[in-house]
Design a protein around this motif. Structure first.
Motif, mmCIF file in Angstrom:
data_model
loop_
_atom_site.group_PDB
_atom_site.id
_atom_site.type_symbol
_atom_site.label_atom_id
_atom_site.label_comp_id
_atom_site.label_asym_id
_atom_site.label_seq_id
_atom_site.Cartn_x
_atom_site.Cartn_y
_atom_site.Cartn_z
ATOM 1 N N VAL A 69 0.876 -1.242 0.061
ATOM 2 C CA VAL A 69 0.166 -0.252 -0.211
ATOM 3 C C VAL A 69 0.618 1.101 0.337
ATOM 4 O O VAL A 69 0.550 1.850 -1.129
ATOM 5 N N HIS A 70 2.445 0.949 0.799
ATOM 6 C CA HIS A 70 2.585 2.748 0.620
ATOM 7 C C HIS A 70 3.237 2.512 -0.146
ATOM 8 O O HIS A 70 3.878 3.411 -0.953
ATOM 9 N N ARG A 71 4.057 1.677 -1.244
ATOM 10 C CA ARG A 71 4.218 1.240 -2.291
ATOM 11 C C ARG A 71 3.873 2.352 -3.350
ATOM 12 O O ARG A 71 3.906 2.573 -4.580
ATOM 13 N N LEU A 72 2.088 2.140 -2.906
ATOM 14 C CA LEU A 72 1.555 2.176 -4.670
ATOM 15 C C LEU A 72 1.157 3.891 -3.857
ATOM 16 O O LEU A 72 -0.048 4.522 -5.044
ATOM 17 N N GLY A 73 1.838 4.624 -2.910
ATOM 18 C CA GLY A 73 1.260 6.000 -2.769
ATOM 19 C C GLY A 73 0.112 5.797 -2.117
ATOM 20 O O GLY A 73 -0.122 7.338 -1.467
ATOM 21 N N TYR A 74 -0.072 4.662 -1.100
ATOM 22 C CA TYR A 74 -1.219 5.602 -0.038
ATOM 23 C C TYR A 74 -1.047 5.510 1.366
ATOM 24 O O TYR A 74 0.939 4.445 1.227
ATOM 25 N N SER A 75 -1.596 5.255 2.085
ATOM 26 C CA SER A 75 -1.085 5.250 3.925
ATOM 27 C C SER A 75 -1.627 4.068 4.368
ATOM 28 O O SER A 75 -2.993 4.200 4.461
ATOM 29 N N ALA A 76 -1.257 3.112 4.631
ATOM 30 C CA ALA A 76 -2.223 1.934 6.131
ATOM 31 C C ALA A 76 -1.090 1.975 7.512
ATOM 32 O O ALA A 76 0.083 1.731 7.126
ATOM 33 N N GLU A 77 -1.888 1.588 7.950
ATOM 34 C CA GLU A 77 -1.469 1.355 9.531
ATOM 35 C C GLU A 77 -2.656 -0.188 9.999
ATOM 36 O O GLU A 77 -3.557 0.032 9.676
ATOM 37 N N ILE A 78 -1.348 -1.342 10.707
ATOM 38 C CA ILE A 78 -2.668 -2.359 10.678
ATOM 39 C C ILE A 78 -2.984 -1.910 12.377
ATOM 40 O O ILE A 78 -2.951 -1.034 13.445
ATOM 41 N N ASP A 79 -3.848 -2.444 11.822
ATOM 42 C CA ASP A 79 -5.309 -2.272 13.511
ATOM 43 C C ASP A 79 -4.851 -3.608 14.615
ATOM 44 O O ASP A 79 -5.961 -4.584 14.288
ATOM 45 N N TRP A 80 -3.823 -3.468 15.379
ATOM 46 C CA TRP A 80 -3.331 -4.832 15.999
ATOM 47 C C TRP A 80 -5.101 -4.994 16.691
ATOM 48 O O TRP A 80 -5.188 -6.402 16.935
ATOM 49 N N ASP A 81 -5.650 -3.738 17.499
ATOM 50 C CA ASP A 81 -6.984 -4.333 17.663
ATOM 51 C C ASP A 81 -8.295 -5.152 17.136
ATOM 52 O O ASP A 81 -9.207 -6.021 17.702
ATOM 53 N N THR A 82 -8.233 -5.559 15.938
ATOM 54 C CA THR A 82 -9.238 -5.681 14.680
ATOM 55 C C THR A 82 -8.719 -7.179 14.017
ATOM 56 O O THR A 82 -9.236 -8.129 14.055
ATOM 57 N N VAL A 83 -7.361 -7.707 14.794
ATOM 58 C CA VAL A 83 -7.110 -9.431 14.359
ATOM 59 C C VAL A 83 -7.662 -10.404 15.125
ATOM 60 O O VAL A 83 -7.543 -10.291 16.057
ATOM 61 N N ARG A 84 -8.538 -11.248 14.294
ATOM 62 C CA ARG A 84 -9.377 -12.377 15.427
ATOM 63 C C ARG A 84 -8.931 -13.668 14.412
ATOM 64 O O ARG A 84 -9.268 -13.527 12.949
ATOM 65 N N ASP A 85 -9.712 -14.390 14.480
ATOM 66 C CA ASP A 85 -9.789 -15.762 13.911
ATOM 67 C C ASP A 85 -11.011 -15.613 13.204
ATOM 68 O O ASP A 85 -11.863 -15.028 13.720
ATOM 69 N N ALA A 86 -10.848 -16.295 12.272
ATOM 70 C CA ALA A 86 -12.542 -15.864 11.456
ATOM 71 C C ALA A 86 -13.675 -17.515 11.485
ATOM 72 O O ALA A 86 -13.490 -17.776 12.463
#
Length: 86
Positions: A69-86
């Motif tokens: 995402v960063h290489r494509l020119g956008y900004s992204a940050e992982i929201d670790w609070d949203t990580v869960r089992d599917a």
């Protein structure tokens, strides 16, 4: 899912996204993200500024999407609070 291992260990997470505002941005991020090994699916909601990822459980997959995402020119940050089992 790409294989049985991913099916049994699938997790879901979200990344906070900024700079992507159009359908072309969404398509580009989704297309590139789905090529990451271990990633089952990527969905971008530009209006919410959010990337939803289903992946095989390896946090490195999320880091890789963030880098892309960063290489494509956008900004992204992982929201670790949203990580869960599917």
């Amino acid at each position: 899912m790409k294989n049985d291992l991913e099916r049994t260990n699938t997790k879901q997470a979200k990344l906070k996204l900024s700079g992507a505002t159009c359908a072309s941005c969404v398509f580009t991020i989704e297309h590139a993200g789905r090529k990451v090994q271990g990633v089952a699916d990527v969905n971008v909601d530009a209006s919410k500024g959010e990337i939803s990822v289903s992946y095989g459980g390896n946090a490195g997959s999320l880091e890789r999407i963030k880098e892309i995402v960063h290489r494509l020119g956008y900004s992204a940050e992982i929201d670790w609070d949203t990580v869960r089992d599917a």
